[in-house]
Design a protein around this motif. Structure first.
Motif: not given
Length: 335
Positions: A35-56, A59-65
């Motif tokens: 299970v993974a999400i594909f999201t932008s670098q901006n989201t990774v930086e602006s929604k750090k708590d949510l990204i941490a929850q996903v990783k915890a 699930a994977e966090v794949l960064v791209g455009d």
């Protein structure tokens, strides 16, 4: 495609409905291969708590455009299922994403962002509704590819989102709940027997239904249109349920459909972007989202291109999604 959908990629998963879909999947990560999400670098930086929850959750966090075709193609290749929760402003991206998915083998399962009003609620009027046009283009594109065997799809179609429908705000018209004024606006006749039913779906139930559709045997949701709802009720029934939950009487304010149509026309002629909200409310109060008159599932006939029923295939769909009393749905939204 195998009998199960096992490698799941979510796009648009940090938006309004995407967030709820993501929250439904995170506790179930261990039941999938990936299970993974594909999201932008901006989201990774602006929604750090949510990204941490996903990783915890594992699930994977794949960064791209999403605008980078090569990057999207490489990412899609690692999954059998892509779930789009892109908002209305990004729906135009979906045909390109679908084409990328269809270029890969084995065929991918794609869940387009269908959440909201049924865009085929009526064979005569639906094709002409302005808010439907981007989604209709997406459907035409993916269905053509599905008939060629290049992709499979699942539409999860909801009624109006109860989270916002209950407190709808239209300039010049009282619609929905106004707690401060202790009123409830209804568009349509005062006679309950003449009111159309409305099927609404909460954000959280939408997410439960998407998860259920992914966990179901793949053949039961292949090339399927699935209509899902949290409740089906007349506006007068909604009013009574609100009064029960709030423990007080509400003053009903009635407006005619003709009044709503006039406001919609004026907004359209003025090229006011808010006309979308007026159009959707008109569809709902006309009965365009009454799912009680329609089958839960329709399947694409790959020879004719028509949608057909298959009661045997669909009989067990969504048995794992609990049906809740209307008052419970209302409590979730307003309390």
């Amino acid at each position: 495609m195998a009998g199960k959908l096992e490698k799941i990629l979510l796009i648009g998963s940090t938006g309004t409905i995407g967030y709820h879909i993501l929250q439904a999947f995170l506790p179930k990560v261990a039941s999938f291969k990936r299970v993974a999400i594909f999201t932008s670098q901006n989201t990774v930086e602006s929604k750090k708590d949510l990204i941490a929850q996903v990783k915890a959750a594992g699930a994977e966090v794949l960064v791209g455009d999403l605008g980078n075709e090569a990057q999207v193609k490489e990412t899609f290749a690692g999954f059998d299922t892509i779930i789009s929760a892109l908002g209305r402003g990004a729906l135009h991206l979906q045909p390109g994403l679908i084409s990328i998915a269809a270029s890969l083998t084995p065929p991918k399962r794609f869940f387009p962002s269908e959440y909201g009003t049924d865009i085929r609620y009526d064979p005569v009027t639906s094709p002409h509704e302005v808010p439907h046009q981007n989604k209709l283009k997406v459907r035409a594109h993916i269905e053509a590819l599905a008939r060629e065997g290049k992709i499979t799809y699942t539409y999860v179609v909801t009624g109006p989102f109860a989270d916002t429908f209950f407190i709808s705000r239209l300039q010049g018209l009282a619609v929905g709940l106004n707690i401060g004024n202790a009123t409830y606006g209804i568009v349509g006749p005062e006679d309950p027997t003449k009111q159309a039913k409305i099927s609404g779906t909460t954000y959280s139930d939408t997410a439960r239904y998407v998860l259920s559709a992914v966990q179901a045997p793949a053949e039961t949701t292949k090339n399927a249109t699935l209509r899902v709802e949290s409740f089906t009720a007349k506006p007068s029934e909604l009013l009574k349920s609100f009064e029960t939950v709030l423990g007080k009487s509400l003053k009903p304010i009635y407006s005619s459909l003709d009044e709503l149509r006039k406001l919609e026309k004026a907004k359209s002629e003025a090229k006011d972007p808010s006309v979308v909200v007026y159009t959707l409310n008109r569809i709902w109060y006309e009965g365009g989202s009454d799912f009680s008159r329609k089958p839960v599932a329709l399947y694409l006939d790959e020879k004719t291109g028509e949608d057909v029923e298959d009661p045997e295939k669909s009989k067990d769909l969504f048995k794992d999604v609990p049906k809740r009393p209307l008052e419970e749905v209302i409590k979730e939204i307003i309390l």
